[in-house]
Design a protein around this motif. Structure first.
Motif, PDB file in Angstrom:
ATOM      1  N   GLN A 145       0.828  -1.208   0.000  1.00 30.53           N
ATOM      2  CA  GLN A 145       0.000   0.000   0.000  1.00 30.53           C
ATOM      3  C   GLN A 145       0.865   1.261   0.000  1.00 30.53           C
ATOM      4  N   TYR A 146       1.915   1.254   0.824  1.00 29.33           N
ATOM      5  CA  TYR A 146       2.812   2.410   0.872  1.00 29.33           C
ATOM      6  C   TYR A 146       3.460   2.642  -0.494  1.00 29.33           C
ATOM      7  N   ARG A 147       3.902   1.569  -1.133  1.00 29.34           N
ATOM      8  CA  ARG A 147       4.559   1.707  -2.429  1.00 29.34           C
ATOM      9  C   ARG A 147       3.583   2.212  -3.499  1.00 29.34           C
ATOM     10  N   GLU A 148       2.336   1.737  -3.431  1.00 33.47           N
ATOM     11  CA  GLU A 148       1.332   2.208  -4.393  1.00 33.47           C
ATOM     12  C   GLU A 148       1.015   3.683  -4.170  1.00 33.47           C
ATOM     13  N   LEU A 149       0.906   4.095  -2.906  1.00 35.43           N
ATOM     14  CA  LEU A 149       0.668   5.501  -2.601  1.00 35.43           C
ATOM     15  C   LEU A 149       1.834   6.372  -3.058  1.00 35.43           C
ATOM     16  N   THR A 150       3.038   5.887  -2.860  1.00 36.98           N
ATOM     17  CA  THR A 150       4.228   6.633  -3.294  1.00 36.98           C
ATOM     18  C   THR A 150       4.238   6.812  -4.803  1.00 36.98           C
ATOM     19  N   GLU A 151       3.869   5.754  -5.526  1.00 38.37           N
ATOM     20  CA  GLU A 151       3.841   5.828  -6.989  1.00 38.37           C
ATOM     21  C   GLU A 151       2.800   6.839  -7.458  1.00 38.37           C
ATOM     22  N   ASN A 152       1.619   6.828  -6.856  1.00 37.13           N
ATOM     23  CA  ASN A 152       0.580   7.785  -7.249  1.00 37.13           C
ATOM     24  C   ASN A 152       0.959   9.216  -6.865  1.00 37.13           C
ATOM     25  N   LEU A 153       1.661   9.358  -5.739  1.00 36.50           N
ATOM     26  CA  LEU A 153       2.107  10.688  -5.329  1.00 36.50           C
ATOM     27  C   LEU A 153       3.137  11.226  -6.322  1.00 36.50           C
ATOM     28  N   ARG A 154       4.018  10.376  -6.804  1.00 38.91           N
ATOM     29  CA  ARG A 154       4.982  10.806  -7.815  1.00 38.91           C
ATOM     30  C   ARG A 154       4.285  11.179  -9.113  1.00 38.91           C
ATOM     31  N   ARG A 155       3.202  10.489  -9.396  1.00 39.92           N
ATOM     32  CA  ARG A 155       2.434  10.839 -10.593  1.00 39.92           C
ATOM     33  C   ARG A 155       1.809  12.234 -10.439  1.00 39.92           C
ATOM     34  N   ILE A 156       1.320  12.540  -9.238  1.00 36.65           N
ATOM     35  CA  ILE A 156       0.787  13.876  -8.974  1.00 36.65           C
ATOM     36  C   ILE A 156       1.879  14.923  -9.164  1.00 36.65           C
ATOM     37  N   GLU A 157       3.065  14.616  -8.651  1.00 36.46           N
ATOM     38  CA  GLU A 157       4.192  15.534  -8.800  1.00 36.46           C
ATOM     39  C   GLU A 157       4.530  15.737 -10.272  1.00 36.46           C
ATOM     40  N   GLN A 158       4.455  14.666 -11.049  1.00 35.91           N
ATOM     41  CA  GLN A 158       4.745  14.754 -12.477  1.00 35.91           C
ATOM     42  C   GLN A 158       3.719  15.633 -13.184  1.00 35.91           C
ATOM     43  N   TYR A 159       2.436  15.483 -12.834  1.00 34.35           N
ATOM     44  CA  TYR A 159       1.401  16.315 -13.442  1.00 34.35           C
ATOM     45  C   TYR A 159       1.577  17.784 -13.078  1.00 34.35           C
ATOM     46  N   ALA A 160       1.997  18.047 -11.838  1.00 38.72           N
ATOM     47  CA  ALA A 160       2.261  19.432 -11.433  1.00 38.72           C
ATOM     48  C   ALA A 160       3.416  20.016 -12.247  1.00 38.72           C
ATOM     49  N   GLU A 161       4.447  19.206 -12.493  1.00 38.52           N
ATOM     50  CA  GLU A 161       5.573  19.664 -13.309  1.00 38.52           C
ATOM     51  C   GLU A 161       5.121  19.930 -14.749  1.00 38.52           C
ATOM     52  N   MET A 162       4.181  19.122 -15.250  1.00 38.69           N
ATOM     53  CA  MET A 162       3.663  19.332 -16.600  1.00 38.69           C
ATOM     54  C   MET A 162       2.948  20.672 -16.699  1.00 38.69           C
TER      55      MET A 162
END
Length: 326
Positions: A145-162
């Protein structure tokens, strides 16, 4: 231009012909010599032709001036030729009034765009703070669960960078720093960022150092490589992703994922186009590859795609051509 001038004076020619006809009829009724009408018509035609030639050169000069002003009218409408008739004065006032209104609309839109850009830039920088805080919290745990949350959080960070990238590309000023960089250093940064996803999805990474120097901007090229790797990871349920150099200056990223439909391939770099894969993955925005294309064009690079029924190859030609930035 001569044809348009003659068309604009067609009424004068008709009037001259009608007057000659009237004189001819009157002379015929009074049994007067017809050659007198022809002689008078020839003399009037001769002097009329001289007048028309002079008037045509004036007309041509004004047309050329107006065509030149048409290319500059976005800057000023003050250089319009002086009006000579009442109708031309009305047209002159109308053009200047429309230009003033156009300037007012452009200034208003520029102010709105500037406000929107400032707001979203501030929003992106603000959102990075809670993202960083959540990443620190998630590092304390190690579970699926922690790893899945981390992956989705990085995706949010990527969208913010976009979002930030999209705003910067549309602004008048950019932060490009063009110089020589080690390509492997840029690739390793991207791979390191996505390493947790490689591990979690059990994807094999094939990468041999390129040992190549490139003339580019490190931050923007890193964004492009990250976007390509992100798509490769997203659309590769299992298999491998290979990063390799095609001689002489082309960096290619190949995956064994679901591929791109043949009808979608020519349009994947269009803004907002998601294609068949995007309709499957409802979260696709169609912005990532569009930004990659714009960035590569500004850097003087090129990006292309090849795909079959299984797997996609995205190639970035790093040979320096003429960039869009100075």
């Amino acid at each position: 231009m001569l044809l348009s001038y003659l068309k604009s004076h067609i009424k004068s020619f008709i009037l001259w012909a009608v007057i000659c006809l009237i004189f001819g009829v009157v002379f015929a009724l009074y049994s007067l010599p017809l050659y007198a009408v022809l002689y008078g018509g020839a003399i009037s035609f001769f002097f009329g032709a001289i007048f028309l030639a002079i008037d045509f050169f004036r007309y041509r000069k004004r047309r050329l001036l107006l065509q030149k002003i048409a290319s500059e009218i976005t800057l000023t409408a003050d250089n319009l030729p002086l009006p000579k008739t009442g109708i031309e004065e009305d047209y002159d006032r109308l053009v200047k009034l429309l230009f003033q209104k156009l300037n007012a609309i452009e200034n208003e839109n520029a102010a709105k765009l500037s406000d929107m850009t400032d707001y979203y830039t501030m929003w992106v920088h603000q959102i990075k703070t809670p993202i960083a805080a959540m990443q620190l919290i998630l590092r304390e745990g190690d579970s699926p669960q922690y790893r899945e949350l981390t992956e989705n959080l990085r995706r949010i960070e990527q969208y913010a960078e976009m979002v930030l990238c999209y705003l910067r590309l549309g602004s008048d000023s950019t932060d490009f720093v063009i110089k020589e960089y080690c390509l492997d250093d840029i690739i390793r940064q991207a791979v390191r960022k996505f390493s947790p996803q490689f591990i979690r999805r059990k994807l094999r990474l094939i990468y041999e150092p390129t040992k190549m120097k490139v003339i580019t901007d490190e931050k923007w090229l890193l964004f492009v490589i990250e976007q390509v790797i992100s798509n490769a990871v997203k659309y590769t349920p299992s298999g491998e992703i290979e990063i390799f150099l095609e001689e002489p200056f082309t960096l290619s990223i190949r995956d064994t994922g679901i591929g791109i439909a043949a009808e979608d391939l020519p349009r994947i770099f269009e803004k907002g186009y998601t294609g068949c894969n995007g309709r499957i993955d409802k979260r696709a925005s169609g912005i990532g590859l569009y930004l990659c294309k714009r960035i590569c064009r500004k850097l003087g690079h090129d990006i292309t795609a090849k795909s079959g029924e299984k797997g996609t190859v995205i190639s970035i030609n790093l040979e320096q051509t003429k960039p869009e930035i100075e």
